[in-house]
Design a protein around this motif. Structure first.
Motif, PDB file in Angstrom:
ATOM      1  N   THR A 139       0.827  -1.251  -0.130  1.00  0.00           N
ATOM      2  CA  THR A 139       0.117   0.177  -0.177  1.00  0.00           C
ATOM      3  C   THR A 139       0.992   1.427   0.079  1.00  0.00           C
ATOM      4  OG1 THR A 139      -1.651  -1.398   1.228  1.00  0.00           O
ATOM      5  CG2 THR A 139      -1.971   1.785   1.267  1.00  0.00           C
ATOM      6  N   ALA A 140       1.782   1.202   0.775  1.00  0.00           N
ATOM      7  CA  ALA A 140       2.634   2.548   1.420  1.00  0.00           C
ATOM      8  C   ALA A 140       3.877   2.505   0.343  1.00  0.00           C
ATOM      9  CB  ALA A 140       3.184   2.524   2.271  1.00  0.00           C
ATOM     10  N   ASP A 141       3.528   1.879  -0.882  1.00  0.00           N
ATOM     11  CA  ASP A 141       4.679   1.277  -1.747  1.00  0.00           C
ATOM     12  C   ASP A 141       4.573   2.561  -2.894  1.00  0.00           C
ATOM     13  OD1 ASP A 141       7.403   1.154  -3.699  1.00  0.00           O
ATOM     14  OD2 ASP A 141       6.549  -0.765  -3.870  1.00  0.00           O
ATOM     15  N   PRO A 142       5.078   4.260  -3.192  1.00  0.00           N
ATOM     16  CA  PRO A 142       4.816   5.133  -4.555  1.00  0.00           C
ATOM     17  C   PRO A 142       5.055   4.345  -5.614  1.00  0.00           C
ATOM     18  CG  PRO A 142       6.302   5.994  -3.065  1.00  0.00           C
ATOM     19  CD  PRO A 142       6.702   4.368  -2.494  1.00  0.00           C
ATOM     20  N   MET A 143       5.496   3.155  -5.395  1.00  0.00           N
ATOM     21  CA  MET A 143       6.132   2.896  -7.663  1.00  0.00           C
ATOM     22  C   MET A 143       5.163   1.958  -7.435  1.00  0.00           C
ATOM     23  SD  MET A 143       8.673   5.076  -7.569  1.00  0.00           S
ATOM     24  CE  MET A 143       8.948   4.007  -9.070  1.00  0.00           C
ATOM     25  N   ASN A 144       4.536   1.543  -6.691  1.00  0.00           N
ATOM     26  CA  ASN A 144       3.006   0.542  -6.911  1.00  0.00           C
ATOM     27  C   ASN A 144       1.804   1.567  -7.903  1.00  0.00           C
ATOM     28  OD1 ASN A 144       0.686  -1.526  -6.622  1.00  0.00           O
ATOM     29  ND2 ASN A 144       0.948  -1.865  -5.141  1.00  0.00           N
ATOM     30  N   LEU A 145       2.174   1.351  -8.998  1.00  0.00           N
ATOM     31  CA  LEU A 145       0.887   2.169  -9.420  1.00  0.00           C
ATOM     32  C   LEU A 145       0.173   0.587  -9.872  1.00  0.00           C
ATOM     33  CD1 LEU A 145       3.380   4.061 -11.551  1.00  0.00           C
ATOM     34  CD2 LEU A 145       2.637   4.641 -10.120  1.00  0.00           C
ATOM     35  N   ALA A 146       0.523  -0.025  -9.934  1.00  0.00           N
ATOM     36  CA  ALA A 146      -0.788  -0.732 -10.278  1.00  0.00           C
ATOM     37  C   ALA A 146      -2.096  -0.845  -9.030  1.00  0.00           C
ATOM     38  CB  ALA A 146      -0.394  -2.476 -10.642  1.00  0.00           C
ATOM     39  N   GLY A 147      -1.770  -0.580  -7.900  1.00  0.00           N
ATOM     40  CA  GLY A 147      -2.403  -0.316  -7.075  1.00  0.00           C
ATOM     41  C   GLY A 147      -3.280   0.802  -7.148  1.00  0.00           C
ATOM     42  N   ALA A 148      -2.628   1.443  -7.397  1.00  0.00           N
ATOM     43  CA  ALA A 148      -3.394   2.990  -7.901  1.00  0.00           C
ATOM     44  C   ALA A 148      -3.880   3.387  -9.234  1.00  0.00           C
ATOM     45  CB  ALA A 148      -2.059   4.173  -7.625  1.00  0.00           C
ATOM     46  N   ALA A 149      -4.404   2.221 -10.036  1.00  0.00           N
ATOM     47  CA  ALA A 149      -4.599   2.411 -11.440  1.00  0.00           C
ATOM     48  C   ALA A 149      -6.352   2.766 -11.197  1.00  0.00           C
ATOM     49  CB  ALA A 149      -3.839   0.844 -11.915  1.00  0.00           C
ATOM     50  N   GLY A 150      -6.690   3.115 -12.677  1.00  0.00           N
ATOM     51  CA  GLY A 150      -7.651   2.853 -12.625  1.00  0.00           C
ATOM     52  C   GLY A 150      -8.511   4.151 -12.797  1.00  0.00           C
TER      53      GLY A 150
END
Length: 150
Positions: free
Chosen positions: A139-150
């Motif tokens: 959740t905290a990983d700013p590089m995790n764009l998949a979790g914030a896509a959409g």
């Protein structure tokens, strides 16, 4: 403190301009529990010292004016949205059945963007988690764009 026109990040650091304490973190390192204050108050050197010897963000939740720009690695400039709020709602489990009372809700970026879904997950959020789970890291990983896509 009440500045309704200033959107507040509910996962800020204490050293940011305009930072306020709005909650205290209890529970354990493995299961943190946030207790919300009736009223937010300004961060002072005395408040920071109360957290010693640990990082103040392990003891308190701080809100601060949202950078709303590339100054924050969680902010999506193109969509004008907070990716951390999006990932929190998509990845973190619901931990309460109704939103807790919160001194910054009317100014909270997460509330404005994600609504009650963010509030139902917020009581588990620790800005500087000393024992993060895999889902917290995701959740905290700013590089995790998949979790914030959409």
């Amino acid at each position: 403190m009440n500045h309704p026109a200033i959107p507040m990040c509910p996962s800020a650091q204490h050293h940011l301009d305009g930072a306020e304490v709005f909650a205290v973190i209890g529970g354990s390192a493995e299961r943190p529990e946030v207790s919300y204050l009736e009223q937010a108050f300004a961060v002072t050197p005395e408040v920071v010292a109360m957290a010693a010897p640990v990082d103040p963000a392990e003891v308190f939740r701080f809100g601060a004016p949202c950078a709303m720009s590339t100054d924050c690695w969680h902010f999506d400039e193109d969509r004008r949205k907070c990716r951390l709020a999006i990932r929190t709602v998509r990845i973190a489990p619901v931990v309460v059945s109704k939103p807790p009372r919160c001194a910054i809700r009317t100014r909270c970026v997460w509330w404005a963007q994600e609504g009650v879904s963010a509030c139902l997950r917020c009581p588990q959020v620790v800005t500087n988690d000393s024992a993060p789970s895999d889902s917290v890291l995701e959740t905290a990983d700013p590089m995790n764009l998949a979790g914030a896509a959409g």
